[in-house]
Design a protein around this motif. Structure first.
Motif, short mmCIF file in Angstrom:
data_model
loop_
_atom_site.label_atom_id
_atom_site.label_comp_id
_atom_site.label_asym_id
_atom_site.label_seq_id
_atom_site.Cartn_x
_atom_site.Cartn_y
_atom_site.Cartn_z
N SER A 9 -54.45 -73.97 -38.01
CA SER A 9 -54.34 -72.90 -39.06
C SER A 9 -53.73 -71.73 -38.36
CB SER A 9 -55.92 -72.72 -39.26
OG SER A 9 -55.98 -71.45 -40.05
N THR A 64 -62.86 -72.49 -36.42
CA THR A 64 -64.11 -72.19 -37.01
C THR A 64 -64.18 -72.30 -38.51
OG1 THR A 64 -63.25 -69.75 -37.57
CG2 THR A 64 -64.25 -70.36 -35.39
N SER A 65 -65.21 -72.08 -39.19
CA SER A 65 -65.34 -72.17 -40.86
C SER A 65 -64.40 -71.56 -41.58
CB SER A 65 -66.60 -71.83 -41.17
OG SER A 65 -66.81 -70.29 -40.88
N GLU A 66 -63.53 -70.49 -40.90
CA GLU A 66 -62.54 -69.75 -41.66
C GLU A 66 -61.20 -70.67 -41.76
OE1 GLU A 66 -61.65 -66.67 -38.96
OE2 GLU A 66 -63.02 -65.24 -39.74
N THR A 67 -61.17 -72.07 -41.11
CA THR A 67 -60.17 -72.66 -41.28
C THR A 67 -60.24 -73.59 -42.20
OG1 THR A 67 -60.75 -74.37 -39.97
CG2 THR A 67 -59.53 -72.55 -38.83
N GLU A 68 -61.57 -73.83 -42.87
CA GLU A 68 -61.74 -74.72 -44.07
C GLU A 68 -60.67 -74.87 -45.29
OE1 GLU A 68 -65.74 -75.32 -44.75
OE2 GLU A 68 -66.11 -75.85 -42.55
N ARG A 72 -59.11 -78.08 -46.53
CA ARG A 72 -59.29 -78.74 -48.17
C ARG A 72 -57.79 -78.91 -48.73
NH1 ARG A 72 -63.82 -81.22 -48.85
NH2 ARG A 72 -65.62 -80.03 -48.13
N ARG A 84 -63.90 -81.23 -38.47
CA ARG A 84 -63.64 -79.85 -38.03
C ARG A 84 -64.47 -79.87 -36.65
NH1 ARG A 84 -66.01 -74.99 -37.97
NH2 ARG A 84 -67.30 -75.44 -39.76
N ASP A 86 -66.06 -77.37 -34.35
CA ASP A 86 -66.37 -76.19 -34.49
C ASP A 86 -66.20 -75.17 -33.23
OD1 ASP A 86 -67.38 -73.77 -35.88
OD2 ASP A 86 -69.47 -74.24 -35.11
N ASN A 198 -66.34 -83.25 -41.76
CA ASN A 198 -67.61 -83.52 -40.77
C ASN A 198 -67.24 -82.61 -39.86
OD1 ASN A 198 -68.73 -85.99 -42.39
ND2 ASN A 198 -66.71 -86.99 -41.41
N VAL A 199 -68.38 -81.66 -39.59
CA VAL A 199 -68.40 -80.56 -38.73
C VAL A 199 -69.03 -81.07 -37.29
CG1 VAL A 199 -68.67 -78.35 -38.20
CG2 VAL A 199 -68.31 -78.81 -40.29
N SER A 201 -69.56 -80.42 -32.84
CA SER A 201 -69.56 -79.42 -31.83
C SER A 201 -68.39 -79.73 -31.18
CB SER A 201 -70.99 -79.44 -31.06
OG SER A 201 -72.07 -79.22 -32.03
#
Length: 244
Positions: A9, A64-68, A72, A84, A86, A198-199, A201
């Motif tokens: 990203s 991080t979650s910002e790349t979701e 998508r 992903r 994290d 799926n996220v 660690s």
């Protein structure tokens, strides 16, 4: 055929780049993020191979979650599932370590990614992943066909192209014109919402830390040299520009 496509990203290539916190942190304010352009080529070719031969395409992102939203989008384009890790993608070795960890748990015939990301441009992740997995790594791949367990590849080398064959599994760093970018359809966008993301660690720790960022120096004024003063031009190229 099961394919793992690693996507980054990155800031849109038209974004204005600035830094904050005394030049130790990239300023994300107002910046639009996209899938890395070279990763987009890898993803497009992976989707084509799946359509030709069957199998699955899994996209993997370290972020991080910002790349979701970018993940998508990859699912909407045609990937079957996503993973992903994290963590902030702090350096090439750390990112490669995450990719290798995921790849070891799956059974992938191809691990594809762009030849480099357009933020740091290191161009080494595919090579590190190959070393970690004990697989051949080839880049930059411009053409890819798969026949059975054999990949037929054309890649760019200095002064031309090289054509070769290699046995799967492989790690590939891709670039144009391996495929044309794909645009997600409305149906694809709707379907992507139901596909698994799926996220997990991260493994290991980053080995580097940023001391500071800096912008490249501004371009200097153009020097015009009369055609009859070729010796002066050569002197400038050798002693000032140092390109000869």
């Amino acid at each position: 055929m099961n394919i793992l496509v690693c996507i980054s990203s990155v800031p849109d290539t038209t974004a204005k780049i600035t830094f904050k916190e005394n030049n130790t942190e990239f300023n994300k304010d107002g910046v639009t993020y996209i899938i890395g352009p070279y990763d987009d080529y890898a993803l497009a070719r992976a989707i084509e191979l799946k359509e030709q031969s069957g199998g699955t395409v899994t996209v993997l992102n370290v972020g991080t979650s910002e790349t979701e939203p970018q993940i998508r989008k990859a699912l909407a384009i045609g990937a079957d599932e996503a993973i992903r890790v994290d963590a902030e993608p702090t350096d090439s070795y750390f990112v490669a370590e995450q990719i290798a960890a995921v790849a070891k748990e799956g059974s992938y015939d191809l691990i594809m990614m762009g030849r480099e990301t357009t933020d740091y441009n290191s161009g080494v992740v595919h090579g590190i992943v190959g070393q970690m997995l004990g697989m051949p790594s080839l880049s930059p791949v411009m053409e890819l066909e798969v026949v059975g367990t054999t990949a037929k590849i054309s890649r760019e080398i200095e002064g031309g192209k090289e054509k070769l064959e290699a046995q799967l599994p492989l790690v590939l760093g891709c670039q144009e014109p391996i495929a044309e970018w794909k645009i997600a359809s409305m149906r694809g966008i709707m379907t992507a919402r139901k596909k698994p993301l799926n996220v997990r660690s991260a493994v290991g720790e980053s080995l580097t830390a940023v001391s500071s960022f800096s912008l490249p120096p501004e371009k200097g004024a153009v020097k015009m040299i009369p055609a009859e003063e070729a010796e002066k031009l050569i002197d400038l190229l050798v002693n000032e520009a140092k390109v000869l």
